[in-house]
Design a protein around this motif. Structure first.
Motif, short mmCIF file in Angstrom:
data_model
loop_
_atom_site.label_atom_id
_atom_site.label_comp_id
_atom_site.label_asym_id
_atom_site.label_seq_id
_atom_site.Cartn_x
_atom_site.Cartn_y
_atom_site.Cartn_z
N LEU A 1 1.15 4.17 -2.82
CA LEU A 1 0.96 5.60 -2.56
C LEU A 1 2.16 6.41 -3.03
N GLY B 1 1.30 8.93 7.74
CA GLY B 1 0.37 8.29 8.66
C GLY B 1 0.60 6.80 8.79
N LEU B 2 1.18 6.21 7.76
CA LEU B 2 1.45 4.78 7.78
C LEU B 2 2.84 4.48 8.33
N GLU C 1 0.82 -1.21 0.00
CA GLU C 1 0.00 0.00 0.00
C GLU C 1 0.86 1.26 0.00
N ARG D 1 2.04 9.21 -5.77
CA ARG D 1 2.52 10.56 -5.48
C ARG D 1 3.49 11.01 -6.57
N GLN E 1 -0.53 10.94 3.95
CA GLN E 1 -1.04 9.57 4.13
C GLN E 1 0.09 8.59 4.41
N GLU F 1 -1.11 15.57 -0.05
CA GLU F 1 -2.07 14.68 0.64
C GLU F 1 -1.49 13.28 0.76
N LEU F 2 -0.89 12.83 -0.34
CA LEU F 2 -0.33 11.49 -0.34
C LEU F 2 0.85 11.38 0.63
#
Length: 485
Positions: free
Chosen positions: A441, A466-467, A437, A445, A463, A459-460
């Motif tokens: 991303l 965040g991971l 994943e 990106r 994200q 945004e990516l």
RNA sequence: GGCGGCGUACCCAAGUGGUUAAGGGAGCGGACUGCAAAUCCGUUAUGCGGCGGUUCGAAUCCGCCCGCCGCCUCCA
């Protein structure tokens, strides 16, 4: 190589008894509780010494014991309703896990006191027979007066110790300064049969017996925290040399304390921080980098801020390594250091297979020399550490200025090899982590950036963050690292 | 009381008689970047607890003073 030895209070040339071979013993822990960062410092100091000696080409036999029988263990066992050996085994397991977590290599031999009772008894018998020790009601004491050298290691005057204000006066001892070699046991306590009745060993005798068992009656180096100088190591010298008539240890090495709010960290002061507390929050190399910044004999003050700083400083190296891992395998870094690495153009040449005019060659040679000279001077790890940072900066600048990628990688490899002589970089930065994943991303990106859709791109990035991954844009493409920021 | 150690920039910390007082973190300025991050360049101690002294020359040696810590008891 020069090492400070407590016995002479000077820095002396370190000359092993047997050429090319170093036999060293370090006092381990009493296993009745979790280890704190003071233990971590001691463990890391001697881990660094041991690794550096090996890097220098010595064959090293490193012995570190477990004290697994002692009043504190017995008390703890009683408090928890368990057998003493259950307590000691539990904390031995915890100790091993802690050491692994902070990157401390397993010693060659890890003897337990309880498995060497016969050796201790034999040693005590020698001392009794030769008149250095006496028996009272099933206890055996070493008679300090019989060993004129007693007090030399710690620089103490025997008279000052006499009837010491803080020494318990035991009427049965011939002299208050005499120390127990063997203690008769009370009912219910762990006990072993002996010529003097059922009992258990005094604290000091175990180290003498186990050190002699594995390293011989004379060996090169004995270490521990500075608090062990007196009485523990003083007593070890007395009982060992009285028994054998030989010099026990050539070099005595003692590390400084970790203080907390300017005070010694100790259980009685209630200001301990366990290794587990630290290892949960900071990488092993950050802890090590912090310790390396202060000379091993100086006190160091704990502060979480220091650890955070060093975690930050560590990233400088990790970025270099991560980038090389992008083009080379992990095995690429598994190269040994030559015995004389600070003065070894052949090594530098072979390692890099580069032309004479390749600047990376010079960077590495100069840094390696600076590193080795520092370490040879009583383990001047702050200077050695500075050599590592200096090399890192040169490599970064070299790359930035369009240097050769292979030369750059070889330079980083040399940096890692030097660091490993200190126990740094034994674990390379995590690389095979990104999930499909995250990879997707990152790719998406990249597409967004190509379209100059920076809103989507940001945004990516958020994200991905965040991971648990940080993505940075470099001229060579996106750099993905597992980082906390 | 005895023995020992420490006091260096905003923070941490090397250096212990002689180039411009390491290195890390932090700050500031600049480069690079879509923005960042990373990185690079520059910059932040005419001064090394204070006062005297020795010396051609001292953070480094000597004396005095101030402050902090450790060991002398189990302790890494």
């Amino acid at each position: 190589m020069r090492i400070y030895t407590t016995r002479s209070r000077t820095t002396e040339e370190f000359v092993p008894l047997s050429p090319g071979e170093v036999r060293m013993y370090v006092c381990g822990v009493t296993v009745y509780d979790l280890c704190h960062i003071g233990h971590a410092r001691s463990a890391i100091v001697f881990d660094v010494l041991q690794r550096y000696l090996r890097a220098k080409g010595y064959r090293v036999t490193f012995v570190k014991n477990f004290t697994d029988i002692d009043d504190k263990i017995i008390n703890r066992a009683e408090a928890e309703g368990q057998a003493p050996h259950e307590i000691s085994e539990r904390y031995i397991a915890e100790f091993r896990a802690d050491m692994a977590a902070i990157g401390v290599a397993v010693p060659d031999i890890e003897p337990k006191a309880t498995e060497h009772i016969p050796e201790m008894i034999r040693l005590i018998e020698r001392l009794v027979v030769d008149g250095f020790a006496y028996v009272v009601d099933g206890d055996v004491y070493f008679e300090v007066r019989r060993f004129p050298e007693y007090g030399r290691l710690s620089g103490k005057n025997l008279d000052d110790l006499l009837a010491g204000a803080r020494v318990d006066v035991d009427e049965r001892k011939r002299d208050p300064r005499d120390f127990a070699l063997w203690k008769s046991s009370k009912p219910g306590e762990p006990a072993w049969p002996s010529p003097w009745g059922s009992g258990r060993p005094g604290w000091h005798i175990e180290c003498s017996a186990m050190a002699m068992r594995y390293l011989g009656e004379s060996f090169d180096l004995h270490g521990g925290g500075e608090d062990l100088v007196f009485p523990h190591h003083e007593c070890e010298i007395a009982q060992s040399e009285a028994a054998t008539g030989k010099a026990f240890v050539r070099t005595w090495v003692h590390n400084g304390f970790v203080n907390f709010a300017s005070e010694k960290m100790s259980k009685s002061l209630g200001n301990v921080l366990t290794i587990k507390d630290i290892a949960r929050k900071y990488p092993a190399d950050a802890l090590r980098l912090w310790f390396l910044n202060t000379h091993y004999r100086h006190p160091i003050e704990y502060s979480e801020e220091r650890l955070a700083e060093n975690a930050r400083a560590l990233e400088r190296f990790q970025v270099l390594i991560t980038d090389v891992l992008g083009i080379e395998s992990r095995a690429f870094f598994d190269v040994p250091l030559p015995a004389k690495f600070g003065d070894s153009p052949p090594w530098v040449t072979a390692l890099m297979a580069l032309g004479n005019r390749e600047p990376v060659r010079t960077y590495v040679a100069v840094a390696a020399r600076r590193f080795e000279e520092a370490m040879d001077d009583d383990l001047s790890t702050p200077e050695a550490r500075a050599a590592l940072f200096g090399l890192a900066r040169e490599l970064d600048a070299y790359r930035r200025d369009g240097g050769d990628a292979r030369a750059f990688a070889s330079g980083v490899r040399a940096l890692v090899a030097l660091g490993r002589a200190l126990g740094l970089f034994t674990e390379l930065p995590e690389q095979a982590g990104p999930s499909p994943e995250v990879e997707r991303l990152v790719a998406e990106r990249g597409e967004a950036r190509k379209r100059r859709d920076f809103k989507r791109s940001d945004e990516l990035r958020a994200q991905i963050q965040g991971l648990g991954w940080t993505v940075e844009d470099t001229p060579a493409g996106p750099r993905l690292t597992r980082r906390t920021r």
